[in-house]
Write an enzyme that holds these catalytic residues in place. Structure first.
Site, mmCIF file in Angstrom:
data_model
loop_
_atom_site.group_PDB
_atom_site.id
_atom_site.type_symbol
_atom_site.label_atom_id
_atom_site.label_comp_id
_atom_site.label_asym_id
_atom_site.label_seq_id
_atom_site.Cartn_x
_atom_site.Cartn_y
_atom_site.Cartn_z
ATOM 1 N N SER A 176 0.846 -1.195 0.000
ATOM 2 C CA SER A 176 0.000 0.000 0.000
ATOM 3 C C SER A 176 0.877 1.239 0.000
ATOM 4 C CB SER A 176 -0.920 0.029 1.223
ATOM 5 O OG SER A 176 -1.603 1.273 1.302
ATOM 6 N N TYR A 189 -1.909 -0.374 10.341
ATOM 7 C CA TYR A 189 -2.242 -0.941 9.033
ATOM 8 C C TYR A 189 -1.035 -0.856 8.101
ATOM 9 C CZ TYR A 189 -4.218 -1.230 4.328
ATOM 10 O OH TYR A 189 -4.466 -1.570 3.025
#
Length: 281
Positions: A176, A189
């Site tokens: 990500s 995350y």
């Protein structure tokens, strides 16, 4: 060479391949793309592919000729719909339920693919969850579950891929771009996703002797429930404003990059993280 130009070159290389592949497939008569696609006879597993980036990637790889295993944990109906869409377009697909955080379930996922299609040529480790909160408010349960799925789950999938993918195959893990943005509430995350780049870089060196490429793809803000759920329109607009290309990414944007890495023109890209994010980082 600095990091930014390097990422730009990698992204450009990955994007060029799907554009060429798409042109070749579209030139075929209706219904013939699968038989003549560059991946005809090959097999791919996409984890977490009942919706979002995973579903878009499965559809794209099917268009390129891959037979697909659609993996889901709870969304049986959505997975069945993706299978139906692929079959309606002339492709082959099955749906297999498996929680990637369970290593036995991951082995079964590969076993059922082997039984249905005879082997595995590409594995896309896409399944993931996102729990956001300031550090002071992140619960044990939310953090542990995110680690179980995103980090441990990806390891289990990549480990099985290392054992099962046929020579000359492709392995892609979903990272990500948030690992570079370092935004508040995203820290835990981001840490679970940053592991994907490390996994890919290391595994690529282990698999190179068999002609298997291993890469990570790091999407930016993409128009999927994973990103939009729980955000106000103003919050989403803020991310769009930070993206130089001026929009959210779409699942197909990321699927095209993954398809490029999985295609014949992606054979010299390995051990890299390709940032596909509209220049937000």
């Amino acid at each position: 060479m600095s990091d930014l130009p390097r990422r730009s070159l990698l992204t450009a290389a990955a994007l060029a391949a799907p554009a060429l592949a798409s042109t070749a497939v579209s030139a075929q008569p209706a219904g013939q793309g699968r038989a003549t696609g560059h991946a005809a006879g090959k097999v791919a597993i996409v984890t977490g592919s009942s919706r979002g980036i995973g579903a878009a990637t499965a559809r794209r790889l099917a268009r390129d000729g891959y037979a697909l295993t659609i993996n889901y944990r709870v969304s049986r109906e959505l997975a069945a719909q993706v299978v139906s869409e692929i079959e309606a377009a002339g492709g082959r697909a099955i749906a297999v339920q498996a929680d990637v955080s369970d290593p036995a379930a991951v082995r079964r996922l590969f076993d059922e693919t082997q039984t249905a299609f005879g082997g595995v040529d590409a594995v896309i480790s896409n399944a993931g969850i996102m729990n956001l909160a300031p550090f002071a408010e992140m619960t044990d349960e939310a953090f542990i579950r995110m680690t179980d799925v995103n980090q441990k789950g990806s390891f289990f999938v990549l480990r099985e891929a290392a054992r099962r993918v046929r020579d000359g195959g492709r392995i892609v893990a979903l990272n990500s771009s948030i690992v570079e943005l370092r935004s508040p509430t995203y820290g835990p995350y981001a840490a679970t996703k940053a592991a994907q780049g490390l996994f890919a870089a290391s595994l690529a060196k282990e698999m190179g002797g068999r002609g298997i490429t291993v890469n990570a793809v790091a999407p930016g803000v993409v128009n999927t429930p994973l990103f939009t759920d729980g955000k106000t329109p103003e919050m989403v607009a803020g991310f769009v404003a930070r993206t130089p290309l001026g929009r959210l990414g779409e699942p197909t944007d990321i699927a095209n990059v993954i398809a490029g890495l999985c295609g014949p023109d992606g054979g010299w890209i390995s051990g890299q993280t390709v940032f596909a994010n509209g220049a937000i980082v």
